[in-house]
Write a protein that holds these residues in place. Sequence first.
Motif, PDB file in Angstrom:
ATOM      1  N   ILE A 188       0.839  -1.206   0.000  1.00 56.61           N
ATOM      2  CA  ILE A 188       0.000   0.000   0.000  1.00 56.61           C
ATOM      3  C   ILE A 188       0.867   1.246   0.000  1.00 56.61           C
ATOM      4  O   ILE A 188       0.659   2.173  -0.794  1.00 56.61           O
ATOM      5  CB  ILE A 188      -0.948  -0.016   1.214  1.00 56.61           C
ATOM      6  CG1 ILE A 188      -1.939  -1.188   1.115  1.00 56.61           C
ATOM      7  CG2 ILE A 188      -1.699   1.311   1.318  1.00 56.61           C
ATOM      8  CD1 ILE A 188      -2.715  -1.438   2.393  1.00 56.61           C
ATOM      9  N   ALA A 189       1.863   1.281   0.896  1.00 56.35           N
ATOM     10  CA  ALA A 189       2.736   2.458   0.997  1.00 56.35           C
ATOM     11  C   ALA A 189       3.500   2.690  -0.301  1.00 56.35           C
ATOM     12  O   ALA A 189       3.651   3.829  -0.751  1.00 56.35           O
ATOM     13  CB  ALA A 189       3.708   2.283   2.162  1.00 56.35           C
ATOM     14  N   GLN A 190       3.970   1.611  -0.915  1.00 53.07           N
ATOM     15  CA  GLN A 190       4.773   1.738  -2.126  1.00 53.07           C
ATOM     16  C   GLN A 190       3.957   2.196  -3.331  1.00 53.07           C
ATOM     17  O   GLN A 190       4.501   2.737  -4.285  1.00 53.07           O
ATOM     18  CB  GLN A 190       5.443   0.399  -2.434  1.00 53.07           C
ATOM     19  CG  GLN A 190       6.463  -0.031  -1.393  1.00 53.07           C
ATOM     20  CD  GLN A 190       6.778  -1.509  -1.475  1.00 53.07           C
ATOM     21  OE1 GLN A 190       6.736  -2.109  -2.546  1.00 53.07           O
ATOM     22  NE2 GLN A 190       7.091  -2.113  -0.331  1.00 53.07           N
ATOM     23  N   SER A 191       2.642   1.996  -3.278  1.00 51.44           N
ATOM     24  CA  SER A 191       1.769   2.309  -4.416  1.00 51.44           C
ATOM     25  C   SER A 191       0.849   3.489  -4.153  1.00 51.44           C
ATOM     26  O   SER A 191      -0.046   3.776  -4.947  1.00 51.44           O
ATOM     27  CB  SER A 191       0.924   1.069  -4.762  1.00 51.44           C
ATOM     28  OG  SER A 191       1.715  -0.077  -4.909  1.00 51.44           O
ATOM     29  N   ARG A 192       1.064   4.187  -3.062  1.00 51.50           N
ATOM     30  CA  ARG A 192       0.099   5.210  -2.643  1.00 51.50           C
ATOM     31  C   ARG A 192      -0.047   6.341  -3.665  1.00 51.50           C
ATOM     32  O   ARG A 192      -1.140   6.839  -3.914  1.00 51.50           O
ATOM     33  CB  ARG A 192       0.517   5.771  -1.278  1.00 51.50           C
ATOM     34  CG  ARG A 192      -0.506   6.717  -0.671  1.00 51.50           C
ATOM     35  CD  ARG A 192      -0.250   6.901   0.802  1.00 51.50           C
ATOM     36  NE  ARG A 192      -0.584   5.701   1.549  1.00 51.50           N
ATOM     37  CZ  ARG A 192       0.110   5.268   2.604  1.00 51.50           C
ATOM     38  NH1 ARG A 192       1.190   5.908   2.977  1.00 51.50           N
ATOM     39  NH2 ARG A 192      -0.272   4.189   3.260  1.00 51.50           N
ATOM     40  N   VAL A 241      -3.693  -8.742 -14.792  1.00 53.18           N
ATOM     41  CA  VAL A 241      -2.890  -7.580 -14.402  1.00 53.18           C
ATOM     42  C   VAL A 241      -3.499  -6.348 -15.055  1.00 53.18           C
ATOM     43  O   VAL A 241      -3.449  -6.178 -16.273  1.00 53.18           O
ATOM     44  CB  VAL A 241      -1.422  -7.749 -14.827  1.00 53.18           C
ATOM     45  CG1 VAL A 241      -0.616  -6.508 -14.461  1.00 53.18           C
ATOM     46  CG2 VAL A 241      -0.819  -8.995 -14.181  1.00 53.18           C
ATOM     47  N   LEU A 242      -4.075  -5.456 -14.213  1.00 49.84           N
ATOM     48  CA  LEU A 242      -4.694  -4.240 -14.728  1.00 49.84           C
ATOM     49  C   LEU A 242      -3.676  -3.121 -14.920  1.00 49.84           C
ATOM     50  O   LEU A 242      -3.841  -2.266 -15.797  1.00 49.84           O
ATOM     51  CB  LEU A 242      -5.804  -3.763 -13.792  1.00 49.84           C
ATOM     52  CG  LEU A 242      -7.200  -4.362 -13.999  1.00 49.84           C
ATOM     53  CD1 LEU A 242      -7.193  -5.854 -13.766  1.00 49.84           C
ATOM     54  CD2 LEU A 242      -8.225  -3.683 -13.097  1.00 49.84           C
ATOM     55  N   ALA A 243      -2.635  -3.111 -14.086  1.00 48.06           N
ATOM     56  CA  ALA A 243      -1.594  -2.084 -14.188  1.00 48.06           C
ATOM     57  C   ALA A 243      -0.310  -2.637 -13.598  1.00 48.06           C
ATOM     58  O   ALA A 243      -0.333  -3.282 -12.545  1.00 48.06           O
ATOM     59  CB  ALA A 243      -2.009  -0.803 -13.476  1.00 48.06           C
ATOM     60  N   GLU A 244       0.807  -2.409 -14.271  1.00 47.82           N
ATOM     61  CA  GLU A 244       2.107  -2.874 -13.794  1.00 47.82           C
ATOM     62  C   GLU A 244       2.957  -1.699 -13.322  1.00 47.82           C
ATOM     63  O   GLU A 244       2.721  -0.552 -13.692  1.00 47.82           O
ATOM     64  CB  GLU A 244       2.845  -3.618 -14.911  1.00 47.82           C
ATOM     65  CG  GLU A 244       2.232  -4.943 -15.301  1.00 47.82           C
ATOM     66  CD  GLU A 244       3.120  -5.738 -16.240  1.00 47.82           C
ATOM     67  OE1 GLU A 244       4.205  -6.188 -15.794  1.00 47.82           O
ATOM     68  OE2 GLU A 244       2.743  -5.896 -17.413  1.00 47.82           O
ATOM     69  N   ASN A 245       3.962  -2.022 -12.492  1.00 47.17           N
ATOM     70  CA  ASN A 245       4.939  -1.042 -12.003  1.00 47.17           C
ATOM     71  C   ASN A 245       4.255   0.190 -11.397  1.00 47.17           C
ATOM     72  O   ASN A 245       4.567   1.329 -11.741  1.00 47.17           O
ATOM     73  CB  ASN A 245       5.872  -0.614 -13.136  1.00 47.17           C
ATOM     74  CG  ASN A 245       6.743  -1.757 -13.623  1.00 47.17           C
ATOM     75  OD1 ASN A 245       7.189  -2.598 -12.834  1.00 47.17           O
ATOM     76  ND2 ASN A 245       6.978  -1.813 -14.920  1.00 47.17           N
ATOM     77  N   ILE A 246       3.340  -0.055 -10.474  1.00 47.89           N
ATOM     78  CA  ILE A 246       2.612   1.055  -9.854  1.00 47.89           C
ATOM     79  C   ILE A 246       3.322   1.576  -8.615  1.00 47.89           C
ATOM     80  O   ILE A 246       2.836   2.515  -7.984  1.00 47.89           O
ATOM     81  CB  ILE A 246       1.154   0.667  -9.532  1.00 47.89           C
ATOM     82  CG1 ILE A 246       1.106  -0.413  -8.447  1.00 47.89           C
ATOM     83  CG2 ILE A 246       0.422   0.195 -10.789  1.00 47.89           C
ATOM     84  CD1 ILE A 246      -0.310  -0.724  -7.979  1.00 47.89           C
ATOM     85  N   GLN A 247       4.464   0.976  -8.254  1.00 49.28           N
ATOM     86  CA  GLN A 247       5.235   1.516  -7.138  1.00 49.28           C
ATOM     87  C   GLN A 247       5.779   2.882  -7.535  1.00 49.28           C
ATOM     88  O   GLN A 247       6.022   3.152  -8.709  1.00 49.28           O
ATOM     89  CB  GLN A 247       6.378   0.570  -6.749  1.00 49.28           C
ATOM     90  CG  GLN A 247       7.542   0.496  -7.727  1.00 49.28           C
ATOM     91  CD  GLN A 247       7.246  -0.329  -8.957  1.00 49.28           C
ATOM     92  OE1 GLN A 247       6.308  -1.103  -8.978  1.00 49.28           O
ATOM     93  NE2 GLN A 247       8.074  -0.161  -9.990  1.00 49.28           N
TER      94      GLN A 247
END
Length: 327
Positions: free
Chosen positions: A164-168, A217-223
């Motif tokens: 969660i934190a990485q993708s906020r 996979v709806l979206a990649e690399n969201i971090q």
Amino acid sequence: MQTFTFYEDRFHNSRPSQGTCPHCKTAFITFLFSSVIAFSIPTSTYAETTSSFPSDVTVSYLGPEGTYTEEAAELFFAQGGKLKPEETVSDTIEQVLTGTSEYAVIPQENTIGGPVYDYVDELLSHEELTIDGEVLLPIRQALLAAEGTNLNDIKTIYSHKQGIAQSRTWLNDNLPDVEVVEVSSTAEGARMASECSDHSVAAIASTQAAKVYGLNVLAENIQQNEDNVTRFYVVSDDQPSADTSDCISFAATGDAGSLPDLLKEIDNLGLTLVSLHDRPAKTTLGQYVYVIECSGKGQNICQKIAEKCDGFSIRYLGSYPVKGQVP
């Protein structure tokens, strides 16, 4: 506005310790070193093999299948070993302490989310545990959901608090109104999403978890950081190695005001700091346990630190190889 809730009471939301006025200078030093030196050691010095580890061992890790911890375990024990998923990090460690597993792999720190204090405390709370290895794993978060789901269908997202934190930032930009629910692991979030019967639920996890649980996979690399890395420790209840290896770790317990002297002695001994974290000693106010990782020395260096810094109690955690590289 996003709302953040807890799925079960056992998942704690730890916060970094805050410096108080009498120790502002020390707190700033701790913060500075923790922020600057993490992942700073050149990766070219890291060991590329862990061949000294037997191939017939049982290794516990934070499950279920599809977690980043499983990936870290597979990377470190590439020569073989039986991987055993557990529901919590406490359970993985308990397997080692009871002799069911020889090793446990536990997350410790992330580029974006910082130290996972619950798991650092788990390591410190068991005097029997030693660090036998380390894995640096690049983390690529993805948004996963059942086939046919669109972004505007999603009302709830499950993930580990680090995911969660990485993708906020991505969540704020793309799904600002969803409910974000914290669960025990990113793969557990994926498993829960796979069991839902509608398209309102998604998960933040790895693309590997999407394969395991049959999700799209709806979206990649969201971090929010392309250099996102998590540090994992491989722990056991064996005697810590005294040999010189890629890194050593030790826990120094003492007064916050003496931290500058400890750091000076580390510098005098020619050590390169890799990471430094502080935890409350749970004795008196101002007493802390500093978990310190340095590069390339053996147990004798900790003995020298203990001799020079008599205000600290030193617990040697181990000298060990590091697997993986920082991007």
